[in-house]
Every structure is written in C-alpha cells, then in structure tokens.
Motif scaffolding. Sequence first.
Motif, PDB file in Angstrom:
ATOM      1  N   ASP A  81      62.033   4.416 -69.878  1.00 32.24           N
ATOM      2  CA  ASP A  81      62.547   3.326 -69.250  1.00 32.24           C
ATOM      3  C   ASP A  81      61.978   1.830 -69.760  1.00 32.24           C
ATOM      4  O   ASP A  81      62.843   0.912 -69.625  1.00 32.24           O
ATOM      5  CB  ASP A  81      61.770   3.163 -67.657  1.00 32.24           C
ATOM      6  CG  ASP A  81      62.507   4.262 -66.688  1.00 32.24           C
ATOM      7  OD1 ASP A  81      63.717   4.621 -67.145  1.00 32.24           O
ATOM      8  OD2 ASP A  81      61.769   4.667 -65.725  1.00 32.24           O
ATOM      9  N   TYR A  84      64.924   1.059 -72.254  1.00 32.15           N
ATOM     10  CA  TYR A  84      65.957   0.479 -71.448  1.00 32.15           C
ATOM     11  C   TYR A  84      65.986  -0.860 -70.923  1.00 32.15           C
ATOM     12  O   TYR A  84      66.785  -1.598 -71.192  1.00 32.15           O
ATOM     13  CB  TYR A  84      66.474   1.362 -70.425  1.00 32.15           C
ATOM     14  CG  TYR A  84      66.872   2.838 -70.840  1.00 32.15           C
ATOM     15  CD1 TYR A  84      68.117   2.864 -71.384  1.00 32.15           C
ATOM     16  CD2 TYR A  84      66.271   3.753 -70.698  1.00 32.15           C
ATOM     17  CE1 TYR A  84      68.716   4.264 -71.796  1.00 32.15           C
ATOM     18  CE2 TYR A  84      66.696   5.102 -71.281  1.00 32.15           C
ATOM     19  CZ  TYR A  84      67.749   5.137 -71.772  1.00 32.15           C
ATOM     20  OH  TYR A  84      68.301   6.496 -72.006  1.00 32.15           O
ATOM     21  N   THR A  88      68.190  -5.369 -74.355  1.00 32.54           N
ATOM     22  CA  THR A  88      69.122  -6.311 -73.846  1.00 32.54           C
ATOM     23  C   THR A  88      69.394  -7.487 -74.550  1.00 32.54           C
ATOM     24  O   THR A  88      69.204  -7.494 -75.747  1.00 32.54           O
ATOM     25  CB  THR A  88      68.126  -6.946 -72.523  1.00 32.54           C
ATOM     26  OG1 THR A  88      67.137  -7.447 -72.948  1.00 32.54           O
ATOM     27  CG2 THR A  88      67.687  -5.645 -71.671  1.00 32.54           C
ATOM     28  N   ALA A 117      71.789   7.097 -69.043  1.00 32.87           N
ATOM     29  CA  ALA A 117      71.282   5.788 -68.515  1.00 32.87           C
ATOM     30  C   ALA A 117      72.280   4.735 -68.402  1.00 32.87           C
ATOM     31  O   ALA A 117      72.458   3.724 -67.747  1.00 32.87           O
ATOM     32  CB  ALA A 117      70.440   5.320 -69.616  1.00 32.87           C
ATOM     33  N   PHE A 118      73.455   4.827 -69.220  1.00 32.62           N
ATOM     34  CA  PHE A 118      74.429   3.730 -69.376  1.00 32.62           C
ATOM     35  C   PHE A 118      75.678   3.838 -68.326  1.00 32.62           C
ATOM     36  O   PHE A 118      76.795   3.514 -68.413  1.00 32.62           O
ATOM     37  CB  PHE A 118      74.961   3.496 -70.595  1.00 32.62           C
ATOM     38  CG  PHE A 118      74.100   3.075 -71.591  1.00 32.62           C
ATOM     39  CD1 PHE A 118      73.569   1.620 -71.644  1.00 32.62           C
ATOM     40  CD2 PHE A 118      73.763   3.847 -72.707  1.00 32.62           C
ATOM     41  CE1 PHE A 118      72.795   1.062 -72.461  1.00 32.62           C
ATOM     42  CE2 PHE A 118      72.843   3.264 -73.609  1.00 32.62           C
ATOM     43  CZ  PHE A 118      72.271   1.979 -73.649  1.00 32.62           C
ATOM     44  N   ASP A 120      75.137   3.574 -65.374  1.00 32.39           N
ATOM     45  CA  ASP A 120      74.970   2.446 -64.550  1.00 32.39           C
ATOM     46  C   ASP A 120      75.391   1.026 -64.784  1.00 32.39           C
ATOM     47  O   ASP A 120      75.356   0.890 -66.204  1.00 32.39           O
ATOM     48  CB  ASP A 120      73.508   2.327 -64.353  1.00 32.39           C
ATOM     49  CG  ASP A 120      72.958   1.157 -63.317  1.00 32.39           C
ATOM     50  OD1 ASP A 120      72.654   0.151 -63.888  1.00 32.39           O
ATOM     51  OD2 ASP A 120      73.028   1.168 -62.104  1.00 32.39           O
ATOM     52  N   ASP A 122      74.977  -1.830 -64.195  1.00 33.92           N
ATOM     53  CA  ASP A 122      74.172  -2.962 -64.362  1.00 33.92           C
ATOM     54  C   ASP A 122      73.312  -3.092 -65.871  1.00 33.92           C
ATOM     55  O   ASP A 122      72.977  -3.861 -66.329  1.00 33.92           O
ATOM     56  CB  ASP A 122      73.020  -3.110 -63.196  1.00 33.92           C
ATOM     57  CG  ASP A 122      73.537  -3.505 -61.870  1.00 33.92           C
ATOM     58  OD1 ASP A 122      74.706  -4.274 -61.863  1.00 33.92           O
ATOM     59  OD2 ASP A 122      73.165  -2.995 -60.611  1.00 33.92           O
ATOM     60  N   GLN A 123      73.034  -1.667 -66.175  1.00 38.65           N
ATOM     61  CA  GLN A 123      72.456  -1.186 -67.531  1.00 38.65           C
ATOM     62  C   GLN A 123      73.305  -1.721 -68.689  1.00 38.65           C
ATOM     63  O   GLN A 123      72.855  -2.447 -69.570  1.00 38.65           O
ATOM     64  CB  GLN A 123      71.885   0.057 -67.765  1.00 38.65           C
ATOM     65  CG  GLN A 123      71.222   0.437 -68.894  1.00 38.65           C
ATOM     66  CD  GLN A 123      70.046  -0.352 -69.039  1.00 38.65           C
ATOM     67  OE1 GLN A 123      69.326  -0.613 -68.359  1.00 38.65           O
ATOM     68  NE2 GLN A 123      69.963  -1.008 -70.269  1.00 38.65           N
ATOM     69  N   ARG A 126      73.221  -5.463 -68.667  1.00 36.74           N
ATOM     70  CA  ARG A 126      71.837  -5.895 -69.287  1.00 36.74           C
ATOM     71  C   ARG A 126      71.727  -5.785 -70.745  1.00 36.74           C
ATOM     72  O   ARG A 126      71.395  -6.672 -71.614  1.00 36.74           O
ATOM     73  CB  ARG A 126      70.552  -4.975 -68.656  1.00 36.74           C
ATOM     74  CG  ARG A 126      70.217  -5.629 -67.283  1.00 36.74           C
ATOM     75  CD  ARG A 126      68.692  -5.160 -66.738  1.00 36.74           C
ATOM     76  NE  ARG A 126      68.992  -3.640 -66.804  1.00 36.74           N
ATOM     77  CZ  ARG A 126      69.275  -3.134 -65.661  1.00 36.74           C
ATOM     78  NH1 ARG A 126      69.986  -3.571 -64.686  1.00 36.74           N
ATOM     79  NH2 ARG A 126      69.398  -1.644 -65.727  1.00 36.74           N
ATOM     80  N   THR A 127      72.485  -4.606 -71.294  1.00 35.76           N
ATOM     81  CA  THR A 127      72.474  -4.310 -72.618  1.00 35.76           C
ATOM     82  C   THR A 127      73.419  -5.218 -73.515  1.00 35.76           C
ATOM     83  O   THR A 127      73.046  -5.751 -74.593  1.00 35.76           O
ATOM     84  CB  THR A 127      72.961  -2.942 -72.898  1.00 35.76           C
ATOM     85  OG1 THR A 127      72.047  -1.948 -72.251  1.00 35.76           O
ATOM     86  CG2 THR A 127      73.010  -2.486 -74.205  1.00 35.76           C
TER      87      THR A 127
END
Length: 168
Positions: A81, A84, A88, A117-118, A120, A122-123, A126-127
């Motif tokens: 985590d 991740y 960003t 993980a991607f 999502d 929102d992730q 952020r990335t």
Amino acid sequence: NLVVDAVGCGVVAGRIVTPNLAFGIYLDDLSANCIVYGNVVVRAAYGLWSNAGRKHTIENNVFAECRNQVCFSVPPHLHDDRVYAYATGNRVVRNVFSIPADAGSNSPVTFHSDFGAFDDADQRRRTVAASDYNVVFDPAGGKSGLEEWLELGFDTHSSTADPLFIDP
C-alpha cells in the motif's frame, strides 16, 4: 533518442512468442522526477513503462505503432500500500500517439498490476495527475479504452487527428 522495433520475445506455455514484454523507454522501480522529453519510439511492445514511478513528466514524445503507449505498473515485488501511495503525480502531456491498427486498446495510458490495484479509478487519478494536449491517432478508428480514459477526466483538450506521418 530514437528507439525502433523494441518488441522482445519470450516463452509462454513452452512456445516462443513475440511481441513480448519489451520497452522503448523504461523507468525502473520507485524512480521519481524523471523528465522524458523529445523521444521517438517506433514499434515497441510498450512505448514507455514506469514501475511504481512518482512525479514523472512524459512530454513532447512520439510513440508510433507501439502495442501499448505509456504504462504505469506496480510489479509483484513492490506490491504494498505504501508503494501505491508513492506512485503519484505523473504527467503525460503534449505527446503524439499513433496506435497500430491491431492494438487491443487505443488509450494513450494503460496500467498493469497483478493485484488489480488500478481497477480503482481513484488510484488511476492519483497515479496520473495529468494527461492532456496529446494527439491520439488510431488508423482503424477504434475507440476501445479511450472513452473510459476521457470519463476519468483525462485528455479533454487532446486531439484524435491523424499526425500525417510520411513514413512512420
């Protein structure tokens, strides 16, 4: 830089396959603040691959006929985590993406994680802090992947025009 035909080969289920995991430009694990500017990458399996990168600027490049254009990844050995949260603030701006007719997606930016993980949105936001003012050309006229990218708020000022290459 000019990078041509970085397609790679590998073994899958006992058979040699190509194209396979190969990168025109590769930003290694947890790198940060790299400026990738003014490159031409032609026919690479991945035009640019970033492993858990932070605050990279990918600007004013040409990615022509790459199977995948720009990919942000978190590989299995970095699945955490904190990674991740670290990966960003990347920017993909003012590039030309000319997608091959047989590519599966015409999204200029893709994501890879063995852990979903991607998945999502929102992730993904952020990335990638910004992806805009690009030219995205799919000679086959496909739309796969691009609508989802636009729905996330990216490439709203980008163009889908033909870059008019004489000899890509």
